[in-house]
Write a protein that holds these residues in place. Structure first.
Motif, PDB file in Angstrom:
ATOM      1  N   ARG A  46       0.918  -1.233   0.006  1.00  0.00           N
ATOM      2  CA  ARG A  46       0.014   0.087   0.215  1.00  0.00           C
ATOM      3  C   ARG A  46       0.800   1.118  -0.170  1.00  0.00           C
ATOM      4  N   ILE A  47       2.028   1.300   0.674  1.00  0.00           N
ATOM      5  CA  ILE A  47       2.768   2.388   0.673  1.00  0.00           C
ATOM      6  C   ILE A  47       3.564   2.462  -0.895  1.00  0.00           C
ATOM      7  N   LEU A  48       4.076   1.531  -1.105  1.00  0.00           N
ATOM      8  CA  LEU A  48       4.826   1.418  -2.566  1.00  0.00           C
ATOM      9  C   LEU A  48       4.000   2.116  -3.668  1.00  0.00           C
ATOM     10  N   SER A  49       2.661   1.559  -3.388  1.00  0.00           N
ATOM     11  CA  SER A  49       1.794   1.805  -4.689  1.00  0.00           C
ATOM     12  C   SER A  49       1.053   3.056  -4.479  1.00  0.00           C
ATOM     13  N   THR A  50       1.560   3.942  -3.440  1.00  0.00           N
ATOM     14  CA  THR A  50       1.019   5.348  -3.254  1.00  0.00           C
ATOM     15  C   THR A  50      -0.204   5.439  -2.395  1.00  0.00           C
ATOM     16  N   LEU A  51      -0.667   4.212  -2.054  1.00  0.00           N
ATOM     17  CA  LEU A  51      -2.134   4.527  -1.278  1.00  0.00           C
ATOM     18  C   LEU A  51      -2.165   4.932   0.147  1.00  0.00           C
ATOM     19  N   ILE A  52      -0.970   4.821   0.702  1.00  0.00           N
ATOM     20  CA  ILE A  52      -0.737   5.154   2.298  1.00  0.00           C
ATOM     21  C   ILE A  52       0.475   5.959   2.439  1.00  0.00           C
ATOM     22  N   GLY A  53       0.618   6.823   3.056  1.00  0.00           N
ATOM     23  CA  GLY A  53       1.857   7.448   3.582  1.00  0.00           C
ATOM     24  C   GLY A  53       2.775   6.397   4.245  1.00  0.00           C
ATOM     25  N   ASP A  55       6.401   6.763   7.435  1.00  0.00           N
ATOM     26  CA  ASP A  55       6.932   7.743   8.664  1.00  0.00           C
ATOM     27  C   ASP A  55       8.329   7.958   8.161  1.00  0.00           C
ATOM     28  N   GLY A  56       8.914   7.184   7.652  1.00  0.00           N
ATOM     29  CA  GLY A  56      10.501   7.498   7.331  1.00  0.00           C
ATOM     30  C   GLY A  56      11.127   6.612   6.251  1.00  0.00           C
ATOM     31  N   GLY A  57      12.034   7.052   5.892  1.00  0.00           N
ATOM     32  CA  GLY A  57      12.988   6.197   4.788  1.00  0.00           C
ATOM     33  C   GLY A  57      12.831   6.943   3.358  1.00  0.00           C
ATOM     34  N   GLU A  58      13.582   6.383   2.514  1.00  0.00           N
ATOM     35  CA  GLU A  58      13.550   6.837   1.035  1.00  0.00           C
ATOM     36  C   GLU A  58      12.959   5.844   0.147  1.00  0.00           C
ATOM     37  N   VAL A  59      11.933   6.096  -0.936  1.00  0.00           N
ATOM     38  CA  VAL A  59      11.567   4.984  -1.863  1.00  0.00           C
ATOM     39  C   VAL A  59      11.769   5.760  -3.256  1.00  0.00           C
ATOM     40  N   THR A  60      12.295   5.287  -4.276  1.00  0.00           N
ATOM     41  CA  THR A  60      12.044   5.659  -5.591  1.00  0.00           C
ATOM     42  C   THR A  60      11.600   4.547  -6.376  1.00  0.00           C
ATOM     43  N   ILE A  61      10.780   4.726  -7.351  1.00  0.00           N
ATOM     44  CA  ILE A  61      10.290   3.993  -8.169  1.00  0.00           C
ATOM     45  C   ILE A  61      10.396   4.532  -9.653  1.00  0.00           C
ATOM     46  N   GLY A  62      11.138   3.587 -10.508  1.00  0.00           N
ATOM     47  CA  GLY A  62      11.467   4.331 -11.919  1.00  0.00           C
ATOM     48  C   GLY A  62      12.127   5.480 -11.639  1.00  0.00           C
ATOM     49  N   GLY A  63      12.904   5.888 -10.808  1.00  0.00           N
ATOM     50  CA  GLY A  63      13.370   7.143 -10.600  1.00  0.00           C
ATOM     51  C   GLY A  63      12.702   8.160 -10.118  1.00  0.00           C
ATOM     52  N   HIS A  64      11.444   7.881  -9.857  1.00  0.00           N
ATOM     53  CA  HIS A  64      10.331   8.864  -9.138  1.00  0.00           C
ATOM     54  C   HIS A  64      10.605   8.781  -7.540  1.00  0.00           C
ATOM     55  N   ASP A  65      10.778   9.878  -6.849  1.00  0.00           N
ATOM     56  CA  ASP A  65      10.599   9.780  -5.588  1.00  0.00           C
ATOM     57  C   ASP A  65       9.127   9.777  -4.925  1.00  0.00           C
ATOM     58  N   ARG A  67       7.595  10.243  -2.227  1.00  0.00           N
ATOM     59  CA  ARG A  67       7.161  11.422  -1.792  1.00  0.00           C
ATOM     60  C   ARG A  67       6.719  12.497  -2.585  1.00  0.00           C
ATOM     61  N   ARG A  68       7.516  12.871  -3.530  1.00  0.00           N
ATOM     62  CA  ARG A  68       7.284  14.074  -4.330  1.00  0.00           C
ATOM     63  C   ARG A  68       6.448  13.748  -5.577  1.00  0.00           C
ATOM     64  N   GLU A  69       6.702  12.588  -6.116  1.00  0.00           N
ATOM     65  CA  GLU A  69       6.158  12.396  -7.508  1.00  0.00           C
ATOM     66  C   GLU A  69       5.311  11.428  -7.616  1.00  0.00           C
ATOM     67  N   PRO A  70       4.080  11.085  -6.495  1.00  0.00           N
ATOM     68  CA  PRO A  70       3.391   9.887  -6.618  1.00  0.00           C
ATOM     69  C   PRO A  70       2.495   9.745  -7.890  1.00  0.00           C
ATOM     70  N   GLU A  71       2.235  11.003  -8.558  1.00  0.00           N
ATOM     71  CA  GLU A  71       1.388  10.841  -9.818  1.00  0.00           C
ATOM     72  C   GLU A  71       2.206  10.180 -10.745  1.00  0.00           C
TER      73      GLU A  71
END
Ligand code: ATP
Length: 303
Positions: A46-53, A55-65, A67-71
């Protein structure tokens, strides 16, 4: 398309569900997050698929952050899971058409895509019938087909075969393999070691919010004492020759058998062949998830 996760943390109130986990999934591979009920697998999806926020850490998917680029991330992913998107009142075809509308496919493209997916997932029987009439396996296939309408490059499969019969499970596995062959990246959660073994390039074992082991399925299984190959021989002489060949084996003179802690029977057979030794019987005993957990908990207790 690569997923990179470091120090991912998530709590619900005072309950820590993910206590800082790290992993990376290279593009075009299958990654399995393996763990028992309540380990935190669905929360991770649910976190990685942008459904819920989180609390900490860094995630990038396909080069997108995340937190900043969920769309941007949402545009490249598909999710199928325990909460199916299938609408029971609509027919199989209508469910797919609805997804095609959501992805703004125009009329001709929509018809073509729906037709392709009905064929590919063997959904002809439910195309014109309400989805409520689907069997469990068919419903999972329809759900996955709906996810594929948008041609995602990364697909989250949350326990895709829980509750399916063996035949439907195998069909689902085959579908996943075909997707990966087509370049799709798969993030899979499962409670079944066998499923991770069948599908995943890499596995991480999640227990109580922590990754307690990670590696290829073979690496993971080789750390578990339950996993072994048993070889039986025709006579004591052959048994002795084989025992000399495999120094790490356990010998059972009464049963004329050897037990070897390995998960690679093909290599064993090659070695026997080269030594000119013939085995009467070979059986592989795979550890299950319980064995893995027992082994790793013991390991932790010793450390
Ligand atoms: N919204 C929420 N509020 C409070 N607790 C939650 C919430 N969502 C999940 N949890 C708790 O977090 C823990 C992990 O749940 P999660 O669904 O991620 O586990 P899982 O490994 O996917 O298990 P399952 O196989 O049962 O789906 C559980 O103890 C669950 O009760």
């Amino acid at each position: 398309m690569t997923v990179a996760v470091s120090g991912l943390r998530k709590s619900f109130g005072s309950k820590v569900v993910l206590g800082g986990i790290d992993f990376a999934v290279p593009g075009g591979t299958t990654f399995a997050l393996l763990g028992p009920n309540g380990a935190g697998k669905t929360t991770a999806v649910r976190i990685l698929s942008t459904l819920i926020g989180f609390d900490g850490g860094e995630v990038t998917i396909g080069g997108h952050d995340l937190r900043r680029e969920p769309e941007a991330i949402r545009r490249m992913i598909g999710v199928t899971g325990q909460f199916s998107a299938v609408d029971d009142l609509l027919t199989g075809a209508e469910n797919l058409e609805l997804m095609a509308d959501l992805h703004h496919l125009e009329r001709t493209a929509r018809r073509r895509r729906v037709g392709e997916l009905l064929d590919r997932f063997d959904l002809g029987a439910v195309a014109g019938k309400p989805a409520a009439t689907c069997s469990g396996g068919m419903r999972r296939r329809l759900d996955l087909a709906m996810t594929l309408v948008g041609q995602p490059r990364l697909i989250f499969l949350d326990e895709p075969t829980t509750g399916l019969d063996p035949r439907s499970r195998r069909m689902m596995w085959q579908t996943v393999r075909e997707l990966v062959a087509g370049g799709v990246t798969i993030f899979l959660t499962t409670q079944y070691l066998e499923e991770a073994d069948q599908l995943a390039d890499r596995v991480a074992l999640l227990d109580d919010g922590r990754i307690v082991a990670a590696g290829t399925p073979a690496e993971l299984k080789s750390r578990v004492p339950g996993g072994h190959v048993r070889l039986r021989f025709a006579d004591a002489g052959t048994l002795a020759a084989a025992a000399a060949l495999f120094s790490g084996s356990e010998r059972d003179d009464e049963a004329l058998a050897l037990r070897l802690p390995t998960t690679k029977p093909r290599e064993l057979l090659d070695q026997l062949d080269r030594a000119g030794i013939e085995a009467e019987e070979l059986s592989v005993h795979s550890p299950d998830l319980e064995d893995v957990f027992l082994a790793l908990t013991e390991r932790k207790a010793v450390a």
